[in-house]
Design a protein around this motif. Structure first.
Motif, short mmCIF file in Angstrom:
data_model
loop_
_atom_site.label_atom_id
_atom_site.label_comp_id
_atom_site.label_asym_id
_atom_site.label_seq_id
_atom_site.Cartn_x
_atom_site.Cartn_y
_atom_site.Cartn_z
N VAL A 4 -12.73 -43.62 -98.24
CA VAL A 4 -11.67 -42.75 -98.78
C VAL A 4 -11.50 -42.98 -100.27
O VAL A 4 -11.43 -42.04 -101.07
CB VAL A 4 -10.34 -42.99 -98.03
CG1 VAL A 4 -9.22 -42.18 -98.68
CG2 VAL A 4 -10.48 -42.64 -96.56
N ASN A 5 -11.43 -44.25 -100.69
CA ASN A 5 -11.25 -44.56 -102.11
C ASN A 5 -12.41 -44.05 -102.95
O ASN A 5 -12.20 -43.49 -104.03
CB ASN A 5 -11.11 -46.08 -102.28
CG ASN A 5 -9.81 -46.61 -101.69
OD1 ASN A 5 -8.84 -45.88 -101.55
ND2 ASN A 5 -9.80 -47.89 -101.33
N GLU A 6 -13.64 -44.23 -102.47
CA GLU A 6 -14.81 -43.76 -103.21
C GLU A 6 -14.81 -42.24 -103.32
O GLU A 6 -15.17 -41.68 -104.37
CB GLU A 6 -16.08 -44.25 -102.52
CG GLU A 6 -16.30 -45.76 -102.64
CD GLU A 6 -17.54 -46.21 -101.89
OE1 GLU A 6 -18.15 -45.37 -101.19
OE2 GLU A 6 -17.89 -47.40 -101.99
N THR A 7 -14.41 -41.57 -102.24
CA THR A 7 -14.38 -40.11 -102.26
C THR A 7 -13.32 -39.59 -103.22
O THR A 7 -13.56 -38.64 -103.97
CB THR A 7 -14.10 -39.56 -100.84
OG1 THR A 7 -15.10 -40.04 -99.94
CG2 THR A 7 -14.11 -38.05 -100.84
N VAL A 8 -12.15 -40.22 -103.23
CA VAL A 8 -11.08 -39.81 -104.16
C VAL A 8 -11.53 -39.98 -105.60
O VAL A 8 -11.34 -39.09 -106.45
CB VAL A 8 -9.80 -40.63 -103.89
CG1 VAL A 8 -8.77 -40.38 -104.99
CG2 VAL A 8 -9.21 -40.27 -102.53
N LYS A 9 -12.17 -41.12 -105.91
CA LYS A 9 -12.66 -41.35 -107.27
C LYS A 9 -13.71 -40.32 -107.65
O LYS A 9 -13.71 -39.80 -108.78
CB LYS A 9 -13.24 -42.76 -107.38
CG LYS A 9 -12.20 -43.87 -107.32
CD LYS A 9 -12.87 -45.24 -107.42
CE LYS A 9 -11.84 -46.37 -107.33
NZ LYS A 9 -12.49 -47.70 -107.38
N GLU A 10 -14.62 -40.03 -106.72
CA GLU A 10 -15.68 -39.06 -106.99
C GLU A 10 -15.11 -37.69 -107.32
O GLU A 10 -15.55 -37.02 -108.27
CB GLU A 10 -16.60 -38.97 -105.76
CG GLU A 10 -17.76 -38.00 -105.92
CD GLU A 10 -18.61 -37.94 -104.67
OE1 GLU A 10 -19.46 -37.03 -104.58
OE2 GLU A 10 -18.44 -38.79 -103.77
N VAL A 11 -14.13 -37.24 -106.54
CA VAL A 11 -13.53 -35.93 -106.77
C VAL A 11 -12.75 -35.90 -108.07
O VAL A 11 -12.83 -34.93 -108.84
CB VAL A 11 -12.63 -35.54 -105.58
CG1 VAL A 11 -11.84 -34.27 -105.90
CG2 VAL A 11 -13.46 -35.35 -104.32
N LEU A 12 -11.99 -36.96 -108.35
CA LEU A 12 -11.21 -37.01 -109.60
C LEU A 12 -12.12 -36.96 -110.82
O LEU A 12 -11.84 -36.25 -111.79
CB LEU A 12 -10.34 -38.27 -109.63
CG LEU A 12 -9.15 -38.28 -108.67
CD1 LEU A 12 -8.41 -39.61 -108.75
CD2 LEU A 12 -8.19 -37.13 -108.96
N PHE A 13 -13.22 -37.71 -110.79
CA PHE A 13 -14.15 -37.69 -111.91
C PHE A 13 -14.82 -36.32 -112.05
O PHE A 13 -15.24 -35.94 -113.15
CB PHE A 13 -15.22 -38.76 -111.72
CG PHE A 13 -14.75 -40.15 -112.05
CD1 PHE A 13 -14.04 -40.40 -113.21
CD2 PHE A 13 -15.00 -41.22 -111.19
CE1 PHE A 13 -13.59 -41.69 -113.51
CE2 PHE A 13 -14.56 -42.49 -111.48
CZ PHE A 13 -13.86 -42.73 -112.64
N ALA A 14 -14.92 -35.56 -110.95
CA ALA A 14 -15.54 -34.23 -111.02
C ALA A 14 -14.56 -33.18 -111.54
O ALA A 14 -14.94 -32.27 -112.29
CB ALA A 14 -16.05 -33.83 -109.63
N VAL A 15 -13.28 -33.30 -111.16
CA VAL A 15 -12.30 -32.27 -111.48
C VAL A 15 -11.60 -32.51 -112.81
O VAL A 15 -11.26 -31.57 -113.53
CB VAL A 15 -11.26 -32.17 -110.33
CG1 VAL A 15 -10.15 -31.18 -110.70
CG2 VAL A 15 -11.93 -31.75 -109.03
N LEU A 16 -11.37 -33.79 -113.18
CA LEU A 16 -10.59 -34.10 -114.38
C LEU A 16 -11.19 -33.55 -115.68
O LEU A 16 -10.43 -33.05 -116.53
CB LEU A 16 -10.39 -35.62 -114.50
CG LEU A 16 -9.24 -36.20 -113.66
CD1 LEU A 16 -9.18 -37.71 -113.81
CD2 LEU A 16 -7.91 -35.57 -114.07
N PRO A 17 -12.51 -33.62 -115.90
CA PRO A 17 -13.03 -33.12 -117.18
C PRO A 17 -12.68 -31.66 -117.46
O PRO A 17 -12.19 -31.33 -118.55
CB PRO A 17 -14.54 -33.33 -117.04
CG PRO A 17 -14.67 -34.46 -116.09
CD PRO A 17 -13.56 -34.28 -115.11
#
Length: 230
Positions: A4-17
């Motif tokens: 769950v933590n890895e998935t949340v980080k992956e999505v945040l790094f994809a959407v934030l830029p």
């Protein structure tokens, strides 16, 4: 919990830029209407939550099930059964692919219904199904991937010469949208599962390449649709 933590980080790094870029443009150059900017921010929150849930679903459900099905089918010892379920799974997964539905909706809109949404969806799904079945057969027979890729694209370019011009770009877009978030995880997992049982140590070379093959199928299917329908 780690998944769950890895998935949340992956999505945040994809959407934030993209979110940061739009916010900077909003307060410097573009100045979108306030309602549009608020809609964008709400959309970012919904996309982030949706992607997290979707990726978790893929990792927890789609990938394991695909690998188990792929590993179980060869144990029947019936080639036709593996090919048949490759055809069936390739078809139903593509029909459920969101990217395919977006393309079909846009083509239906632009063509004013001349190329209907359902017709394009089922044509693309049929093309993917045939080539997923062919990929399953290739794993059994040990046919080199490059032979099928080269042969497939030779047929594609030959058909493009006889297809109405407006069907050619649609066909290549159809090949692209089948590499979406629903189709790719399941097809890859299925191929790796089959190859791990049939090919042993060469599973890495025989299990991959299915997506490349599967993307040829819808190109050919839409080109053929143009030949007969156009």
């Amino acid at each position: 919990m780690q998944t769950v933590n890895e998935t949340v980080k992956e999505v945040l790094f994809a959407v934030l830029p993209i979110t940061v870029v739009v916010i900077i443009l909003q307060f410097t150059l573009i100045w979108l209407p306030l309602a549009a900017f608020i809609q964008f921010m709400v959309g970012v929150i919904m996309v982030t939550a949706g992607l997290i849930l979707f990726l978790l679903g893929v990792q927890l459900g789609m990938l394991p099930v695909g690998e188990h099905i792929g590993a179980a089918l060869p144990s029947t010892g019936k080639v036709w059964l593996v090919v048949f379920f490759g055809l069936l799974l390739g078809f139903v997964v593509t029909v459920a692919e969101p990217d395919v539905r977006v393309l079909a909706t846009q083509v239906d809109l632009v063509s004013a219904g001349a190329v209907s949404k359902n017709m394009l969806i089922y044509t693309v799904a049929l093309g993917v199904a045939i080539f997923v079945g062919l990929a399953m057969l290739r794993t059994f027979l040990g046919i080199p991937l490059q032979y099928l890729l080269v042969g497939g694209y030779l047929v594609v370019f030959a058909l493009a010469a006889f297809t109405p011009a407006h069907f050619v770009p649609i066909s290549f877009d159809a090949g692209g949208v089948t590499t979406g978030p629903m189709t790719v995880p399941f097809i890859l997992a299925l191929g790796v599962g089959v190859a791990s049982v049939l090919r042993g140590k060469s599973a890495s070379s025989d299990g991959f390449g299915l997506v490349a093959l599967a993307s040829i199928g819808p190109i050919l299917a839409v080109l053929l649709l143009g030949v007969f329908y156009g």
